[in-house]
Design a protein around this motif. Structure first.
Motif, PDB file in Angstrom:
ATOM      1  N   GLY A  18       2.389 -21.335 -35.550  1.00  9.88           N
ATOM      2  CA  GLY A  18       1.824 -20.665 -34.190  1.00  9.88           C
ATOM      3  C   GLY A  18       1.996 -19.302 -34.330  1.00  9.88           C
ATOM      4  N   ILE A  19       2.546 -18.653 -33.013  1.00 19.03           N
ATOM      5  CA  ILE A  19       2.727 -17.463 -32.783  1.00 19.03           C
ATOM      6  C   ILE A  19       4.115 -16.953 -33.425  1.00 19.03           C
ATOM      7  CG2 ILE A  19       3.272 -15.809 -30.947  1.00 19.03           C
ATOM      8  CD1 ILE A  19       1.120 -17.088 -29.379  1.00 19.03           C
ATOM      9  N   LYS A  32       2.849 -14.097 -41.448  1.00 17.49           N
ATOM     10  CA  LYS A  32       3.230 -15.216 -42.555  1.00 17.49           C
ATOM     11  C   LYS A  32       2.472 -16.582 -42.210  1.00 17.49           C
ATOM     12  CE  LYS A  32       7.550 -12.734 -43.591  1.00 17.49           C
ATOM     13  NZ  LYS A  32       8.892 -13.040 -43.406  1.00 17.49           N
ATOM     14  N   GLY A  33       2.411 -16.959 -40.922  1.00 21.84           N
ATOM     15  CA  GLY A  33       1.729 -18.075 -40.541  1.00 21.84           C
ATOM     16  C   GLY A  33       0.368 -18.413 -41.033  1.00 21.84           C
ATOM     17  N   LEU A  34      -0.436 -17.317 -41.271  1.00 19.46           N
ATOM     18  CA  LEU A  34      -1.719 -17.134 -41.823  1.00 19.46           C
ATOM     19  C   LEU A  34      -1.856 -17.471 -43.261  1.00 19.46           C
ATOM     20  CD1 LEU A  34      -3.166 -13.938 -39.814  1.00 19.46           C
ATOM     21  CD2 LEU A  34      -3.326 -16.487 -39.072  1.00 19.46           C
ATOM     22  N   LYS A  35      -0.951 -17.302 -43.870  1.00 15.61           N
ATOM     23  CA  LYS A  35      -0.821 -17.509 -45.425  1.00 15.61           C
ATOM     24  C   LYS A  35      -0.867 -19.024 -45.758  1.00 15.61           C
ATOM     25  CE  LYS A  35       1.847 -16.768 -49.790  1.00 15.61           C
ATOM     26  NZ  LYS A  35       3.103 -16.270 -50.265  1.00 15.61           N
TER      27      LYS A  35
END
Length: 78
Positions: free
Chosen positions: A2-3, A8-11
């Motif tokens: 999440g936020i 890096k969480g989109l990788k």
């Protein structure tokens, strides 16, 4: 997740996506079956589906063979 992870969480993380139907453990059986009916990949696919108990398309078999051969050639050249 999440936020708090930010960009890096989109990788894409390992283990995501659909798993391959044909695994490296199936290689010997695939090689033998394809060798026996190398002129007709469709015949080999039907035989492999019956013997492995897995359903897959002709293009999946071709893709598996192409990737496997490429990996073997890469190992031999290293």
């Amino acid at each position: 997740m999440g936020i708090e992870e930010g960009i890096k969480g989109l990788k894409t993380k390992p283990g995501r996506g659909r798993k391959a139907i044909l695994q490296p453990i199936d290689l010997e059986q695939v090689k033998e079956t394809v060798k026996q009916s190398r002129q007709k990949i469709s015949v080999a696919r039907v035989e492999l589906e019956e013997s492995l108990g897995k359903e897959f398309s002709q293009s999946s078999l071709k893709r598996y063979l192409k990737k496997t051969i490429a990996a073997i050639n890469e190992l031999e050249n290293a």
